[in-house]
Motif scaffolding. Structure first.
Motif, PDB file in Angstrom:
ATOM      1  N   LEU A  44      97.161  51.862   0.615  1.00  0.00           N
ATOM      2  CA  LEU A  44      96.329  52.068   1.523  1.00  0.00           C
ATOM      3  C   LEU A  44      94.641  52.169   0.648  1.00  0.00           C
ATOM      4  N   LEU A  45      94.425  51.609   2.370  1.00  0.00           N
ATOM      5  CA  LEU A  45      92.873  51.388   2.305  1.00  0.00           C
ATOM      6  C   LEU A  45      91.265  53.194   2.377  1.00  0.00           C
ATOM      7  N   THR A  46      90.836  53.129   1.956  1.00  0.00           N
ATOM      8  CA  THR A  46      89.966  54.455   1.044  1.00  0.00           C
ATOM      9  C   THR A  46      88.767  54.048   1.298  1.00  0.00           C
ATOM     10  N   LYS A  47      88.294  55.013   1.386  1.00  0.00           N
ATOM     11  CA  LYS A  47      86.597  54.656   1.135  1.00  0.00           C
ATOM     12  C   LYS A  47      85.874  55.698  -0.075  1.00  0.00           C
ATOM     13  N   GLN A  79      91.119  48.697  -6.142  1.00  0.00           N
ATOM     14  CA  GLN A  79      90.389  47.242  -6.145  1.00  0.00           C
ATOM     15  C   GLN A  79      89.284  47.275  -4.953  1.00  0.00           C
ATOM     16  N   LYS A  80      87.648  47.451  -5.070  1.00  0.00           N
ATOM     17  CA  LYS A  80      86.328  47.917  -4.866  1.00  0.00           C
ATOM     18  C   LYS A  80      86.478  46.190  -4.200  1.00  0.00           C
ATOM     19  N   ASP A  85      78.141  45.875   4.385  1.00  0.00           N
ATOM     20  CA  ASP A  85      77.265  47.072   2.806  1.00  0.00           C
ATOM     21  C   ASP A  85      77.679  48.303   2.606  1.00  0.00           C
ATOM     22  N   GLU A  86      79.529  48.483   3.052  1.00  0.00           N
ATOM     23  CA  GLU A  86      80.088  50.060   3.252  1.00  0.00           C
ATOM     24  C   GLU A  86      81.027  49.779   2.090  1.00  0.00           C
ATOM     25  N   GLU A  87      81.740  50.544   1.115  1.00  0.00           N
ATOM     26  CA  GLU A  87      82.282  50.045   0.327  1.00  0.00           C
ATOM     27  C   GLU A  87      83.227  50.800   0.623  1.00  0.00           C
ATOM     28  N   TYR A  88      84.528  50.064   0.040  1.00  0.00           N
ATOM     29  CA  TYR A  88      85.917  49.679   0.913  1.00  0.00           C
ATOM     30  C   TYR A  88      86.707  50.674  -0.273  1.00  0.00           C
ATOM     31  N   TYR A  89      88.127  50.428  -0.829  1.00  0.00           N
ATOM     32  CA  TYR A  89      89.370  50.119  -1.844  1.00  0.00           C
ATOM     33  C   TYR A  89      90.818  50.088  -1.097  1.00  0.00           C
TER      34      TYR A  89
END
Length: 117
Positions: A44-47, A79-80, A85-89
């Motif tokens: 999954l891609l999450t913030k 994994q970050k 400039d936005e963080e995703y995981y």
């Protein structure tokens, strides 16, 4: 032929599917999407970073089918990374509770995509 370097039990498909997940917080569903899918797990891609070992419920529908699935999973890793400039995981999730029917539907869907491209 055995592939000793391959650790995965199930074929994995890079695919974006809309998913809702709940971290067992009273059915507070969060919308996101997958990066890939297999009959054994999902990425999954999450913030937000999801803590390894956390259990969650996932709801999603396989594309081009009427099959909606609701399964339980466990966060195995995250994994970050940063985009604009936005963080995703990326969050690797192992399915821990699903019916054989659901596992078979995912496997059949992935095999169909692999064969038909």
């Amino acid at each position: 032929m055995d592939r000793p370097f391959e650790k995965r039990e199930y074929r994995r498909l890079d695919i974006n599917i809309a998913v809702s997940y709940d971290l067992d917080k009273g059915r507070k569903w969060t919308e996101t999407e997958t990066k890939n899918l297999s009959a054994g797990g999902i990425c999954l891609l999450t913030k937000e970073a999801l803590q390894a070992g956390t259990h969650l419920t996932l709801k999603f529908r396989l594309p081009d089918t009427s099959e909606s699935l609701e399964v339980r999973g466990e966060i195995m890793w995250n994994q970050k990374y940063v985009i604009n400039d936005e963080e995703y995981y990326d969050n690797g999730i192992k399915f821990i509770a699903m019916s054989e029917r659901e596992r078979g539907l995912i496997g059949k869907y992935i095999d169909g995509i692999a064969v038909n491209g």
